[in-house]
Design an enzyme around this catalytic site. Structure first.
Site, PDB file in Angstrom:
ATOM      1  N   SER A  39       1.066  -1.215  -0.453  1.00  0.00           N
ATOM      2  CA  SER A  39      -0.056  -0.242  -0.090  1.00  0.00           C
ATOM      3  C   SER A  39       0.760   1.330  -0.051  1.00  0.00           C
ATOM      4  O   SER A  39       0.467   2.011  -1.087  1.00  0.00           O
ATOM      5  CB  SER A  39      -0.990  -0.493   1.060  1.00  0.00           C
ATOM      6  OG  SER A  39      -1.986   0.950   1.507  1.00  0.00           O
ATOM      7  N   MET A  80       2.103   9.421  -5.628  1.00  0.00           N
ATOM      8  CA  MET A  80       2.914  10.840  -5.466  1.00  0.00           C
ATOM      9  C   MET A  80       4.203  10.778  -6.326  1.00  0.00           C
ATOM     10  O   MET A  80       4.056  12.254  -7.049  1.00  0.00           O
ATOM     11  CB  MET A  80       3.685  10.697  -4.049  1.00  0.00           C
ATOM     12  CG  MET A  80       2.463  10.379  -2.895  1.00  0.00           C
ATOM     13  SD  MET A  80       1.649  11.905  -2.752  1.00  0.00           S
ATOM     14  CE  MET A  80       2.553  13.225  -1.879  1.00  0.00           C
ATOM     15  N   LEU A 131       2.090   1.892  -3.748  1.00  0.00           N
ATOM     16  CA  LEU A 131       1.078   2.625  -4.596  1.00  0.00           C
ATOM     17  C   LEU A 131       1.134   3.712  -4.293  1.00  0.00           C
ATOM     18  O   LEU A 131       1.448   4.386  -5.156  1.00  0.00           O
ATOM     19  CB  LEU A 131       0.196   1.253  -4.147  1.00  0.00           C
ATOM     20  CG  LEU A 131       0.277   0.001  -4.555  1.00  0.00           C
ATOM     21  CD1 LEU A 131      -1.523  -0.542  -4.736  1.00  0.00           C
ATOM     22  CD2 LEU A 131       0.942   0.184  -6.293  1.00  0.00           C
ATOM     23  N   HIS A 132       0.788   3.910  -3.193  1.00  0.00           N
ATOM     24  CA  HIS A 132       0.998   5.980  -2.634  1.00  0.00           C
ATOM     25  C   HIS A 132       2.208   6.193  -3.136  1.00  0.00           C
ATOM     26  O   HIS A 132       1.774   8.032  -3.816  1.00  0.00           O
ATOM     27  CB  HIS A 132       0.544   5.673  -1.205  1.00  0.00           C
ATOM     28  CG  HIS A 132      -0.950   5.056  -0.449  1.00  0.00           C
ATOM     29  ND1 HIS A 132      -1.350   3.623  -0.607  1.00  0.00           N
ATOM     30  CD2 HIS A 132      -2.165   6.350  -0.596  1.00  0.00           C
ATOM     31  CE1 HIS A 132      -2.890   4.453  -0.508  1.00  0.00           C
ATOM     32  NE2 HIS A 132      -2.635   5.164   0.336  1.00  0.00           N
ATOM     33  N   GLU A 133       3.236   6.120  -2.843  1.00  0.00           N
ATOM     34  CA  GLU A 133       4.491   6.795  -3.356  1.00  0.00           C
ATOM     35  C   GLU A 133       4.899   7.216  -4.430  1.00  0.00           C
ATOM     36  O   GLU A 133       5.012   7.882  -5.207  1.00  0.00           O
ATOM     37  CB  GLU A 133       5.544   5.440  -2.238  1.00  0.00           C
ATOM     38  CG  GLU A 133       7.078   6.499  -2.975  1.00  0.00           C
ATOM     39  CD  GLU A 133       6.996   7.946  -1.389  1.00  0.00           C
ATOM     40  OE1 GLU A 133       7.081   8.544  -1.959  1.00  0.00           O
ATOM     41  OE2 GLU A 133       6.121   8.209  -0.537  1.00  0.00           O
TER      42      GLU A 133
END
Length: 455
Positions: A402, A410, A405-407
Site C-alpha cells: 500500500s 505521489m 502504490l501511494h508513493e
C-alpha cells in the site's frame, strides 16, 4: 474482517440436525442483509430481495470446496446498497444528513460571495483551466492500458486452456507489470500536468495494475487447484471456484467498480436513469464545492514561504477536512455508484461506516472497501498461504505494498521522490496496535483520536 465472515456464514450451511432456532436466526440475519435464503437438495440458494436492487440473479453455493486451498477465492460480492443511499442504514438520520449537505451548500455560497467581493466574479475559472491542462492525456492513458490489458487476458486464457505452461504465464504476467508502470509514468512525465490531474492518472494506473493482477492471480490458482482436485478424483463443482476466461466477462471486470476478480458477479435487472441522474447531480454539486474550497486554499499555499508553518497548518485544517469529506462522498459514493448502475454491478458496498471507527485498523477496513478486499485476498491472505507468513508479517507486507502504490502516485503527482507519505504509512502499523488499547476500543475518545489522525 467482516466481509470474509459474512461470506463464510453464507457458504457453510447448517446440517439438517441443527437446531431450528439457529437456522431461524441465520435466515433472519441474511434477510436483514438484503437476501432471502432457501435450501434445495443439500445446497443453499441465496437470492437478493427484489426490493433492494431489482435483482434477477441467483448464486448457488454448495458445500465447501474439495480443495481447501481454493477457499480464499470464494465469491465475496453480494447484492447491497451503499450506506449513504439510505443513511438510516448507517445510523444517520435524514435530518443530520441534510444538515451536513446544507452546511456545505452554504459554505459554497459563502466562498462565491467572497470571490465576487474580491474579484468581481462569482466563480474564478483560472484555477480550473490550470488544473485541467492536457486533460486528454488521461483518456489516451486509459485507452492504452485497456488495450494493453488484452495481452494479460490472452496469456491468462492460454494458460487456463493448457496451451502454455504455468511458469511461462508467471513470466508473461510479471513482464506485463514491468512494462505497464515505467511506460505509463514516462508518458505522463512527458506532459505538463497539474498535481491533481497527474495524481488521478496515477491512481488510474494503479487500478489497472490491481485489476490485472487479480484477474491473472485468481484464474491461475483456480486452475492449479482444480487440476490438483481432479487428480485426487474430487473435481471442483462450485461455479465460483472454476476459472472463467470468457472475453465478455473480462471486459465487464475491467469496467466494473471492483478490484477483485470473481468468476461471476451479482447484477441488477436494469439500469435506473433516475438514480444515475440523482448521483450525477450530487456528484457535480460535490465536486463544484470541492473546486470552490481549492480556490479558498490557494492563497494559503502561496504564503508558505513567508508565513509561519504552524499558522498555515491551522488555517488549512478546516478546508483540508472539508476537502477530505467532499472527495470521499464524490468518489466513493457518487462516482462509484454511477459506474455500478451503468454496469448493473449489484454490490454497492464501496465503504462502511468508517466515521464511527474507534481504532485505526477498523478505519482501514471500512473506508475503502474495494482496496481493502484486494489487499485482504491477494496480499494478506495469500502471503500467509503461499509463503507461510504469520499474521504480523502478512500485515507488514500489506502495508508495504500500500505504501509503495501511494508513493508511486505521489511521484507521478509531484515528480520528485520524497518518501514522506510511505514512511508515515509504515508508521501506522504501530498506530494500529496503539489504538487497540482498551481506552480506545469502542469509546468516544477512540473515535476522536481516529478523526484527528486521518485529518
Amino acid at each position: 474482517m467482516s466481509t470474509e465472515n459474512n461470506h463464510k456464514d453464507s457458504s457453510n450451511h447448517t446440517s439438517s440436525s441443527s437446531s431450528s432456532s439457529s437456522s431461524s436466526s441465520t435466515i433472519k440475519r441474511k434477510v436483514k442483509d438484503g437476501v432471502n435464503t432457501s435450501n434445495h437438495g443439500g445446497s443453499e440458494t441465496i437470492e437478493a430481495k427484489p426490493s433492494l436492487l431489482g435483482l434477477n440473479n441467483k448464486v448457488l453455493l454448495n458445500t465447501p470446496p474439495h480443495s481447501p486451498s481454493l477457499e480464499r477465492f470464494s465469491a465475496l460480492s453480494k447484492p447491497r446498497e451503499s450506506l449513504l443511499t439510505s443513511p438510516e442504514m448507517a445510523n444517520i438520520q435524514w435530518g443530520t444528513f441534510n444538515y451536513i449537505a446544507l452546511a456545505y451548500v452554504m459554505a459554497g455560497f459563502s466562498i462565491m460571495a467572497q470571490m465576487y467581493k474580491e474579484k468581481g466574479v462569482i466563480v474564478d475559472m483560472e484555477l480550473f483551466w490550470t488544473l485541467t491542462k492536457n486533460w486528454h492525456c488521461g483518456l489516451i492513458l486509459s485507452v492504452g492500458l485497456f488495450l494493453f490489458s488484452q495481452v494479460n487476458y490472452i496469456q491468462t486464457r492460454l494458460m487456463v486452456k493448457g496451451y502454455i505452461p504455468n511458469r511461462i504465464s508467471i513470466v508473461l504476467y510479471c513482464l506485463w507489470q514491468l512494462v505497464a508502470f515505467p511506460v505509463s509514468m514516462s508518458y505522463l512525465f512527458s506532459y505538463e500536468l497539474s498535481p491533481i490531474l497527474s495524481g488521478g492518472y496515477g491512481l488510474q494506473l494503479c487500478v489497472y495494475s490491481l485489476k490485472n493482477h487479480s484477474y491473472w492471480h485468481t484464474n491461475y490458482f483456480l486452475k492449479k487447484g482444480g487440476v490438483k482436485a481432479t487428480s485426487n478424483n474430487s473435481p471442483v463443482t462450485r461455479k465460483d471456484l472454476i476459472p472463467n476466461v470468457s472475453f465478455s466477462h473480462f471486459l465487464y471486470f475491467m469496467v466494473a467498480p471492483t478490484l477483485v476478480f470473481e468468476t461471476s458477479f451479482p447484477k441488477t435487472k436494469s439500469i435506473r436513469p433516475s438514480y444515475i441522474l440523482k448521483e450525477v447531480l450530487a456528484g457535480f454539486g460535490t465536486f463544484f464545492v470541492f473546486y470552490l474550497m481549492l480556490n479558498l486554499t490557494t492563497p494559503f499555499y502561496r504564503e508558505c514561504g513567508t508565513e509561519s508553518f504552524l499558522i498555515i497548518l491551522v488555517q488549512l485544517s478546516l478546508p483540508s477536512m472539508s476537502l477530505w469529506m467532499l472527495g470521499f462522498y464524490g468518489v466513493f459514493h457518487c462516482l462509484l455508484n454511477i459506474f455500478a448502475e451503468i454496469t448493473k454491478y449489484a454490490d454497492r458496498e464501496f465503504y462502511q461506516d468508517w466515521w464511527n471507527a474507534t481504532t485505526f485498523d477498523m478505519w482501514w477496513r471500512r473506508w475503502n472497501k474495494p482496496v481493502y478486499r484486494f489487499m485482504s485476498r491477494h496480499v494478506y491472505t495469500d502471503s500467509m498461504h503461499t509463503i507461510k507468513l504469520n499474521k504480523f508479517w502478512a500485515m507488514v507486507s500489506t502495508f508495504l505494498l500500500s505504501a509503495l502504490l501511494h508513493e508511486i502516485v505521489m511521484i507521478i503527482s509531484f515528480r520528485f521522490v520524497r518518501p514522506i507519505l510511505s514512511t508515515t504509512m509504515l508508521l501506522q502499523i504501530g498506530l494500529v496496535y496503539f489504538t487497540q488499547l482498551p481506552i480506545f476500543q469502542k469509546t468516544r475518545f477512540g473515535n476522536v483520536i481516529m478523526w484527528i489522525t486521518i485529518n
